[in-house]
Enzyme design. Structure first.
Site, PDB file in Angstrom:
ATOM      1  N   CYS A 188      -2.938   1.664   8.223  1.00 30.48           N
ATOM      2  CA  CYS A 188      -1.792   0.787   7.872  1.00 30.48           C
ATOM      3  C   CYS A 188      -2.496  -0.713   7.338  1.00 30.48           C
ATOM      4  CB  CYS A 188      -1.080   0.399   9.050  1.00 30.48           C
ATOM      5  SG  CYS A 188       0.597   1.360   9.070  1.00 30.48           S
TER       6      CYS A 188
ATOM      7  N   GLU B 145       1.043  -1.359   0.084  1.00 30.08           N
ATOM      8  CA  GLU B 145      -0.103  -0.054   0.056  1.00 30.08           C
ATOM      9  C   GLU B 145       0.917   1.196   0.072  1.00 30.08           C
ATOM     10  OE1 GLU B 145      -3.537  -1.632   2.755  1.00 30.08           O
ATOM     11  OE2 GLU B 145      -2.504   0.167   3.401  1.00 30.08           O
TER      12      GLU B 145
HETATM   13  N1  SAH Z   1       6.243  -0.318  12.071  1.00 33.75           N
HETATM   14  C1  SAH Z   1       6.178   1.034  11.948  1.00 33.75           C
HETATM   15  C2  SAH Z   1       5.413   1.745  11.245  1.00 33.75           C
HETATM   16  C3  SAH Z   1       3.986   1.508  10.995  1.00 33.75           C
HETATM   17  S1  SAH Z   1       2.412   2.367  10.932  1.00 33.75           S
HETATM   18  C4  SAH Z   1       5.562   1.411  13.489  1.00 33.75           C
HETATM   19  O1  SAH Z   1       5.282   0.479  14.380  1.00 33.75           O
HETATM   20  O2  SAH Z   1       5.757   2.707  14.027  1.00 33.75           O
HETATM   21  C5  SAH Z   1       2.679   3.843  11.576  1.00 33.75           C
HETATM   22  C6  SAH Z   1       1.858   4.133  12.654  1.00 33.75           C
HETATM   23  O3  SAH Z   1       0.334   3.609  12.519  1.00 33.75           O
HETATM   24  C7  SAH Z   1       2.384   3.479  13.682  1.00 33.75           C
HETATM   25  O4  SAH Z   1       2.215   4.065  14.842  1.00 33.75           O
HETATM   26  C8  SAH Z   1       1.221   2.456  14.103  1.00 33.75           C
HETATM   27  O5  SAH Z   1       1.220   1.853  15.361  1.00 33.75           O
HETATM   28  C9  SAH Z   1      -0.205   2.955  13.640  1.00 33.75           C
HETATM   29  N2  SAH Z   1      -1.282   2.174  13.392  1.00 33.75           N
HETATM   30  C10 SAH Z   1      -1.253   0.814  12.818  1.00 33.75           C
HETATM   31  N3  SAH Z   1      -2.515   0.646  12.845  1.00 33.75           N
HETATM   32  C11 SAH Z   1      -3.341   1.540  13.199  1.00 33.75           C
HETATM   33  C12 SAH Z   1      -4.964   1.515  13.470  1.00 33.75           C
HETATM   34  N4  SAH Z   1      -5.441   0.730  13.092  1.00 33.75           N
HETATM   35  N5  SAH Z   1      -5.323   2.740  14.056  1.00 33.75           N
HETATM   36  C13 SAH Z   1      -4.435   3.917  14.271  1.00 33.75           C
HETATM   37  N6  SAH Z   1      -2.981   3.878  14.026  1.00 33.75           N
HETATM   38  C14 SAH Z   1      -2.431   2.496  13.615  1.00 33.75           C
END
Ligand code: SAH
Length: 341
Positions: free
Chosen positions: A329, A85
């Site tokens: 994400c 994505e």
């Molecule tokens: N692996 C990295 C990058 C991932 S995504 C990390 O963990 O930081 C970026 C952000 O989106 C991260 O803070 C992750 O925790 C958040 N995220 C993932 N799924 C989410 C959701 N369903 N709702 C809100 N934030 C989410």
């Protein structure tokens, strides 16, 4: 097969030494403009030779969804059929591309859709560069830069794909290519402490973000498996080192989950965690992915941030973009995988 976008211009000149030198620059420009063999003027025999060994365009658009707010969410197909994505966000301070670093993810965070089917594979530096080139070309002229910021906040854990991400940083900031300023790049990690130390030493001027999402190790362990490996204290110590080496403010991402991390005591804990660190807290509302975790309401989130600010903590509530198009994400990819099976 090798991927041509994995090479810097200098490396391309060495790799393609059998051809006239100017051809390497022509290929490099084609990569940046997201062109394939059929789009560039090269002698037929050269194209045939290249095609035997090299992929020029490793990625294509599979599906595009446009949200009410103009946010564009892409499902992109890699040359081996894997899907990733990417999101293009229109913002007043410059457009932002949010991109993936891995196909899937193995970090297992409970709220995150990217990790549902585990890690399939890492993206190479070139695949990440080609992602940017593809999405850039789809949002304006292919020979201009149509974005300002890049955030590595798509699927995957950037520091679990450390070497490729660092190589990509060199490619994306290259003056011959997109020439993106390091200051306009954010990398988000779930907190791989050893890699934070390693990365600190490289002195990139990027913004380092850490997904905190809980204020005690105990609660963090229930939603983020990485918390079994590293404590919040260890993360804070590593971030202090990052700030010391790079003089850059770090960012905590804090996704509000009802009754899990939005309690009064979390504010007190956050005050302690952030007390001696040059940092900002980016509060996000959970985008529920169908699991048992519930979102804190937007109104409660505003109140939570106000209380953080009253306690002297630099914090803002991130505007949620693209909610109507599976904005968080890995959600779109997860949906598409589900439909296929
Ligand atoms: N692996 C990295 C990058 C991932 S995504 C990390 O963990 O930081 C970026 C952000 O989106 C991260 O803070 C992750 O925790 C958040 N995220 C993932 N799924 C989410 C959701 N369903 N709702 C809100 N934030 C989410």
């Amino acid at each position: 097969m090798k991927i041509l976008s994995d090479y810097s211009l200098d490396e391309l000149q060495v790799e393609l030494a059998d051809f006239p030198k100017f051809r390497a620059k022509q290929i490099f420009d084609a990569i940046i403009q997201s062109k394939d063999y059929s789009d560039i003027a090269l002698p037929k025999d050269m194209i045939n030779k290249l095609k035997e060994n090299y992929i020029l365009k490793p990625i294509e658009i599979y599906k595009t969804l446009v949200g009410k707010d103009g946010t564009k969410k892409y499902l992109l197909k890699l040359y081996d059929e894997n899907l990733i994505e990417c999101v293009f966000l229109h913002q007043s301070y410059g457009n932002t591309i949010c991109m993936s670093t891995q196909v899937g993810c193995r970090m297992g965070c409970k709220f995150c859709a990217s990790t549902l089917n585990g890690l399939i594979r890492n993206l190479t530096a070139g695949e990440m560069l080609s992602t940017i080139a593809l999405v850039n070309a789809d949002n304006g002229k292919s020979n201009t830069r149509n974005f300002t910021n890049i955030v590595l906040m798509g699927s995957g854990e950037p520091f679990d794909n450390y070497a490729n991400v660092v190589k990509w940083l060199d490619l994306i900031t290259d003056k011959n290519g997109f020439n993106v300023s390091e200051r306009n790049i954010s990398i988000s990690t779930c907190g791989l402490v050893d890699k934070i130390y390693e990365f600190s030493k490289l002195n990139y001027n990027i913004t380092l973000c850490v997904s905190l999402h809980a204020t005690t190790d105990e609660i963090r362990r229930t939603i983020m498996p990485i918390a079994n490996r590293y404590t919040i204290n260890e993360i804070v110590e590593a971030l202090k080192q990052y700030v010391k080496e790079n003089s850059r403010r770090v960012v905590f991402e804090y996704c509000l989950i009802k009754d899990v991390n939005d309690r009064e005591e979390d504010i007190i804990n956050l005050k302690k965690i952030t007390a001696h660190l040059l940092c900002h807290v980016n509060v996000i509302c959970l985008n529920p992915n169908g699991g048992s975790l519930k979102a804190t309401t937007r109104k409660e989130a505003i109140d939570f941030v106000n209380r953080l600010n009253k306690n002297g903590i630099s914090a803002t509530l991130r505007r949620s973009q693209g909610e109507d198009i599976a904005g968080a994400c890995g959600m779109l990819r997860a949906k598409s995988l589900k439909q296929k099976s």
